[in-house]
Design a protein around this motif. Structure first.
Motif, PDB file in Angstrom:
ATOM      1  N   ARG A  39     -48.682   6.652 -62.514  1.00 36.68           N
ATOM      2  CA  ARG A  39     -49.019   6.619 -64.190  1.00 36.68           C
ATOM      3  C   ARG A  39     -50.306   7.431 -64.551  1.00 36.68           C
ATOM      4  O   ARG A  39     -50.458   8.202 -65.463  1.00 36.68           O
ATOM      5  CB  ARG A  39     -49.436   5.161 -64.711  1.00 36.68           C
ATOM      6  CG  ARG A  39     -47.937   4.594 -64.696  1.00 36.68           C
ATOM      7  CD  ARG A  39     -48.128   3.271 -65.389  1.00 36.68           C
ATOM      8  NE  ARG A  39     -46.872   2.213 -65.511  1.00 36.68           N
ATOM      9  CZ  ARG A  39     -46.053   2.444 -66.529  1.00 36.68           C
ATOM     10  NH1 ARG A  39     -46.332   3.229 -67.548  1.00 36.68           N
ATOM     11  NH2 ARG A  39     -44.954   2.001 -66.270  1.00 36.68           N
ATOM     12  N   ARG A 112     -46.684  11.821 -53.719  1.00 32.25           N
ATOM     13  CA  ARG A 112     -46.548  10.706 -53.097  1.00 32.25           C
ATOM     14  C   ARG A 112     -47.220  10.763 -51.879  1.00 32.25           C
ATOM     15  O   ARG A 112     -47.886   9.517 -51.640  1.00 32.25           O
ATOM     16  CB  ARG A 112     -44.922  10.210 -52.453  1.00 32.25           C
ATOM     17  CG  ARG A 112     -44.095  10.198 -53.575  1.00 32.25           C
ATOM     18  CD  ARG A 112     -42.714   9.616 -53.310  1.00 32.25           C
ATOM     19  NE  ARG A 112     -42.910   8.076 -53.333  1.00 32.25           N
ATOM     20  CZ  ARG A 112     -43.160   7.122 -54.338  1.00 32.25           C
ATOM     21  NH1 ARG A 112     -42.960   7.685 -55.420  1.00 32.25           N
ATOM     22  NH2 ARG A 112     -43.584   5.889 -54.031  1.00 32.25           N
ATOM     23  N   ARG A 133     -42.862   0.158 -55.320  1.00 31.50           N
ATOM     24  CA  ARG A 133     -41.515   0.261 -55.030  1.00 31.50           C
ATOM     25  C   ARG A 133     -41.343   0.579 -53.542  1.00 31.50           C
ATOM     26  O   ARG A 133     -40.405   0.380 -53.011  1.00 31.50           O
ATOM     27  CB  ARG A 133     -40.967   1.661 -55.796  1.00 31.50           C
ATOM     28  CG  ARG A 133     -41.264   1.885 -57.285  1.00 31.50           C
ATOM     29  CD  ARG A 133     -40.430   0.643 -57.790  1.00 31.50           C
ATOM     30  NE  ARG A 133     -40.190   0.812 -59.253  1.00 31.50           N
ATOM     31  CZ  ARG A 133     -41.358   0.390 -60.047  1.00 31.50           C
ATOM     32  NH1 ARG A 133     -42.348  -0.047 -59.648  1.00 31.50           N
ATOM     33  NH2 ARG A 133     -41.207   0.680 -61.544  1.00 31.50           N
ATOM     34  N   ASP A 134     -42.481   1.091 -52.848  1.00 31.24           N
ATOM     35  CA  ASP A 134     -42.304   1.682 -51.418  1.00 31.24           C
ATOM     36  C   ASP A 134     -43.232   0.948 -50.589  1.00 31.24           C
ATOM     37  O   ASP A 134     -43.566   1.465 -49.487  1.00 31.24           O
ATOM     38  CB  ASP A 134     -42.409   3.201 -51.283  1.00 31.24           C
ATOM     39  CG  ASP A 134     -43.695   3.627 -51.622  1.00 31.24           C
ATOM     40  OD1 ASP A 134     -44.294   2.922 -52.401  1.00 31.24           O
ATOM     41  OD2 ASP A 134     -44.011   4.596 -51.529  1.00 31.24           O
ATOM     42  N   ARG A 183     -35.027   4.620 -65.463  1.00 31.75           N
ATOM     43  CA  ARG A 183     -36.333   4.663 -64.462  1.00 31.75           C
ATOM     44  C   ARG A 183     -35.563   4.236 -63.139  1.00 31.75           C
ATOM     45  O   ARG A 183     -35.762   4.417 -62.161  1.00 31.75           O
ATOM     46  CB  ARG A 183     -37.459   3.818 -65.182  1.00 31.75           C
ATOM     47  CG  ARG A 183     -38.175   4.815 -65.785  1.00 31.75           C
ATOM     48  CD  ARG A 183     -39.447   4.068 -66.383  1.00 31.75           C
ATOM     49  NE  ARG A 183     -40.339   3.171 -65.393  1.00 31.75           N
ATOM     50  CZ  ARG A 183     -41.096   2.217 -65.725  1.00 31.75           C
ATOM     51  NH1 ARG A 183     -41.141   1.962 -66.996  1.00 31.75           N
ATOM     52  NH2 ARG A 183     -41.647   1.847 -64.712  1.00 31.75           N
ATOM     53  N   ARG A 190     -34.146   8.812 -55.912  1.00 28.46           N
ATOM     54  CA  ARG A 190     -34.950   9.876 -55.388  1.00 28.46           C
ATOM     55  C   ARG A 190     -34.872  10.270 -53.754  1.00 28.46           C
ATOM     56  O   ARG A 190     -34.737   9.023 -53.268  1.00 28.46           O
ATOM     57  CB  ARG A 190     -36.291   9.799 -55.874  1.00 28.46           C
ATOM     58  CG  ARG A 190     -37.087   8.702 -55.222  1.00 28.46           C
ATOM     59  CD  ARG A 190     -38.472   8.570 -55.732  1.00 28.46           C
ATOM     60  NE  ARG A 190     -39.206   7.462 -55.089  1.00 28.46           N
ATOM     61  CZ  ARG A 190     -39.831   6.598 -55.801  1.00 28.46           C
ATOM     62  NH1 ARG A 190     -40.260   6.623 -57.116  1.00 28.46           N
ATOM     63  NH2 ARG A 190     -40.352   5.363 -54.956  1.00 28.46           N
TER      64      ARG A 190
HETATM   65  O1   DC Z   1     -44.486  -0.503 -61.626  1.00 29.98           O
HETATM   66  P1   DC Z   1     -44.704   0.753 -62.887  1.00 29.98           P
HETATM   67  O2   DC Z   1     -43.601   0.683 -63.822  1.00 29.98           O
HETATM   68  O3   DC Z   1     -46.063   0.701 -63.365  1.00 29.98           O
HETATM   69  O4   DC Z   1     -44.479   2.185 -62.038  1.00 29.98           O
HETATM   70  C1   DC Z   1     -44.453   3.389 -62.768  1.00 29.98           C
HETATM   71  C2   DC Z   1     -43.690   4.404 -61.868  1.00 29.98           C
HETATM   72  O5   DC Z   1     -44.379   4.722 -60.676  1.00 29.98           O
HETATM   73  C3   DC Z   1     -42.206   3.894 -61.534  1.00 29.98           C
HETATM   74  O6   DC Z   1     -41.170   4.370 -62.448  1.00 29.98           O
HETATM   75  C4   DC Z   1     -41.979   4.207 -60.294  1.00 29.98           C
HETATM   76  C5   DC Z   1     -43.443   4.829 -59.687  1.00 29.98           C
HETATM   77  N1   DC Z   1     -43.770   4.111 -58.455  1.00 29.98           N
HETATM   78  C6   DC Z   1     -43.454   4.440 -57.257  1.00 29.98           C
HETATM   79  O7   DC Z   1     -42.532   5.649 -57.179  1.00 29.98           O
HETATM   80  N2   DC Z   1     -43.890   3.789 -56.219  1.00 29.98           N
HETATM   81  C7   DC Z   1     -44.860   3.115 -56.364  1.00 29.98           C
HETATM   82  N3   DC Z   1     -45.329   2.340 -55.227  1.00 29.98           N
HETATM   83  C8   DC Z   1     -45.015   2.286 -57.512  1.00 29.98           C
HETATM   84  C9   DC Z   1     -44.727   3.034 -58.533  1.00 29.98           C
END
Ligand code: DC
Length: 233
Positions: A39, A112, A133-134, A183, A190
């Motif tokens: 973000r 990333r 997420r990962d 989202r 991806r």
């Molecule tokens: O958890 P969040 O909604 O604040 O995350 C925002 C965006 O960041 C989400 O759409 C995917 C990405 N994200 C990511 O790809 N890998 C992460 N470890 C954390 C978030």
């Protein structure tokens, strides 16, 4: 007792941040929300007039932007204060424009790798609850406790809707549903580090669980791991 590493992954609004913060507080661990970093890059790109579609420019920004996450500097309900190059962007990164831009930004390979490296450094110290997420799949595959939090799209949208209403935002419910669905689609499909369940992650469907129940389940997992560690030591 050794301070372990806990990885919590899951789709948007699955409860990761509330649960992660509570688990960290119960254990005296650091809570780290990696979404904040994606973000922050998105916010800074918009702020500097960089086109979100310009992958090389957004990547260069991610490689140089100084992102800091610190304990709250203002008492206004925030979980932490986020700085990008010393500007407080804690609330700015929650706006609609960042919500829209963050999934494409987080799909860029170079973005990333720049952010993953910083996250690993934080996770390696132990005593951390890291959410994203990962985390269990890519950032900290060696985490001793891995959890995948999930909930139905409708329930997640309901939670997000209530949360933004509490902050005074008036976004129609249908728009919240559509934004989350979009989202989810980008984050899961991806090419680089898509959202998926890590090997060994405990799957928790929270649709019908309240926060206390989810926190209690994760603390049980942590205790079980600690006992196993002690028995093996
Ligand atoms: O958890 P969040 O909604 O604040 O995350 C925002 C965006 O960041 C989400 O759409 C995917 C990405 N994200 C990511 O790809 N890998 C992460 N470890 C954390 C978030």
């Amino acid at each position: 007792m050794a301070r372990i590493t806990i990885a919590i992954d899951g789709p948007a609004a699955s409860g990761k941040s509330t649960v992660g913060e509570r688990v960290a507080a119960a254990l005296g661990y650091l809570y780290f929300d990696t979404g904040v970093m994606y973000r922050a890059v998105t916010w800074a790109a918009i702020d500097r007039g960089i086109d979100i579609a310009d992958e090389p420019a957004v990547t260069a920004l991610a490689e140089t932007l100084a992102i800091r996450v610190e304990p709250p500097t203002v008492s206004d309900g925030r979980q932490y204060t986020v700085f990008a190059d010393d500007v407080d962007i804690t609330w700015g990164i929650r706006g609609a424009e960042v919500n829209r831009g963050v999934s494409p930004v987080s799909a860029y390979r170079g973005v990333r790798s720049a952010l993953t490296e910083q996250q690993r450094r934080i996770g390696m110290q132990g005593g951390v609850v890291m959410v994203g997420r990962d985390i269990g799949t890519v950032v900290l595959p060696e985490a001793q406790v891995k959890v995948y939090l999930d909930a139905s799209l409708h329930e997640r949208a309901r939670r997000r809707f209530v949360e933004s209403a509490e902050r005074g935002a008036r976004v129609p419910f249908a728009e919240v549903v559509a934004d989350l669905a979009n989202r989810d689609r980008i984050d899961s499909s991806r090419e680089v580090a898509p959202l998926s369940r890590a090997k060994g992650a405990q799957y928790l469907d929270t649709t019908r669980l309240d926060i206390d129940q989810v926190v209690a389940r994760i603390l049980d997992l942590v205790r079980g791991t600690e006992e196993m560690n002690d028995a093996g030591a």
